[in-house]
Design a protein around this motif. Structure first.
Motif, PDB file in Angstrom:
ATOM      1  N   UNK A  42       2.648  52.606 -94.463  1.00 13.80           N
ATOM      2  CA  UNK A  42       3.563  53.745 -94.533  1.00 13.80           C
ATOM      3  C   UNK A  42       4.844  53.278 -95.197  1.00 13.80           C
ATOM      4  N   UNK A  43       5.644  54.215 -95.665  1.00 10.24           N
ATOM      5  CA  UNK A  43       6.906  53.852 -96.310  1.00 10.24           C
ATOM      6  C   UNK A  43       8.031  53.861 -95.288  1.00 10.24           C
ATOM      7  N   UNK A  44       8.863  52.827 -95.340  1.00  9.37           N
ATOM      8  CA  UNK A  44      10.022  52.776 -94.454  1.00  9.37           C
ATOM      9  C   UNK A  44      11.189  53.518 -95.101  1.00  9.37           C
ATOM     10  N   UNK A  45      12.369  53.443 -94.492  1.00  3.96           N
ATOM     11  CA  UNK A  45      13.542  54.180 -94.970  1.00  3.96           C
ATOM     12  C   UNK A  45      13.937  53.790 -96.391  1.00  3.96           C
ATOM     13  N   UNK A  46      13.669  52.542 -96.778  1.00  2.48           N
ATOM     14  CA  UNK A  46      14.016  52.083 -98.129  1.00  2.48           C
ATOM     15  C   UNK A  46      12.919  52.365 -99.145  1.00  2.48           C
ATOM     16  N   UNK A  99       9.840  51.015 -98.985  1.00  2.00           N
ATOM     17  CA  UNK A  99       8.897  49.894 -99.024  1.00  2.00           C
ATOM     18  C   UNK A  99       7.686  50.213 -98.156  1.00  2.00           C
ATOM     19  N   UNK A 100       6.517  49.781 -98.600  1.00  2.00           N
ATOM     20  CA  UNK A 100       5.318  49.990 -97.796  1.00  2.00           C
ATOM     21  C   UNK A 100       5.231  48.915 -96.722  1.00  2.00           C
ATOM     22  N   UNK A 101       5.092  49.360 -95.482  1.00  2.00           N
ATOM     23  CA  UNK A 101       5.005  48.461 -94.332  1.00  2.00           C
ATOM     24  C   UNK A 101       3.820  48.890 -93.472  1.00  2.00           C
ATOM     25  N   UNK A 102       3.277  47.992 -92.649  1.00  2.00           N
ATOM     26  CA  UNK A 102       2.166  48.382 -91.769  1.00  2.00           C
ATOM     27  C   UNK A 102       2.599  49.477 -90.793  1.00  2.00           C
ATOM     28  N   UNK A 103       1.718  50.426 -90.556  1.00  2.00           N
ATOM     29  CA  UNK A 103       1.968  51.501 -89.603  1.00  2.00           C
ATOM     30  C   UNK A 103       2.004  50.917 -88.194  1.00  2.00           C
ATOM     31  N   UNK A 104       2.602  51.633 -87.259  1.00  3.65           N
ATOM     32  CA  UNK A 104       2.640  51.154 -85.877  1.00  3.65           C
ATOM     33  C   UNK A 104       2.653  52.339 -84.920  1.00  3.65           C
ATOM     34  N   UNK A 126      14.303  57.372 -79.866  1.00  2.00           N
ATOM     35  CA  UNK A 126      13.815  55.995 -79.954  1.00  2.00           C
ATOM     36  C   UNK A 126      13.565  55.578 -81.383  1.00  2.00           C
ATOM     37  N   UNK A 127      13.072  56.500 -82.205  1.00  2.00           N
ATOM     38  CA  UNK A 127      12.820  56.191 -83.616  1.00  2.00           C
ATOM     39  C   UNK A 127      14.131  55.974 -84.354  1.00  2.00           C
ATOM     40  N   UNK A 128      15.119  56.787 -84.062  1.00  2.00           N
ATOM     41  CA  UNK A 128      16.414  56.657 -84.731  1.00  2.00           C
ATOM     42  C   UNK A 128      17.102  55.371 -84.308  1.00  2.00           C
ATOM     43  N   UNK A 129      17.109  55.088 -83.017  1.00  2.00           N
ATOM     44  CA  UNK A 129      17.748  53.869 -82.530  1.00  2.00           C
ATOM     45  C   UNK A 129      16.984  52.628 -82.980  1.00  2.00           C
TER      46      UNK A 129
END
Length: 80
Positions: A12-16, A18-23, A70-73
């Motif tokens: 999945x794509x993070x805030x920047x 970049x592709x990172x593993x999903x969690x 929790x996602x925002x923090x």
């Protein structure tokens, strides 16, 4: 669901961007007096507002608020 689904296989794509593993993270665990949902279905909601409205329709908008906070923090960068 935390162990039965291989969350890390999808990227999945993070805030920047970049592709990172999903969690998947456990947000709440416990017992309620009555069920809030009938059959669980996968539903794509493009905005946070629509997602919260779905939970509000079932009277459990506090679940969304807890998960979203929790996602925002959790998205903050640690200064170490």
């Amino acid at each position: 669901m935390l162990h039965r689904i291989k969350w890390e296989e999808d990227l999945v794509k993070d805030a920047e961007g970049n592709e990172v593993p999903n969690s998947c993270q456990l947000v709440w665990e416990g017992v309620t007096k009555q069920r809030s949902f009938g059959e669980i279905k996968f539903k794509v909601l493009p905005t946070e507002k629509q997602a919260r409205e779905l939970f509000q329709k079932h009277g459990v908008e506090h679940y969304w608020d807890l998960a979203y906070s929790g996602a925002v923090l959790g998205s903050g960068v640690d200064d170490v």
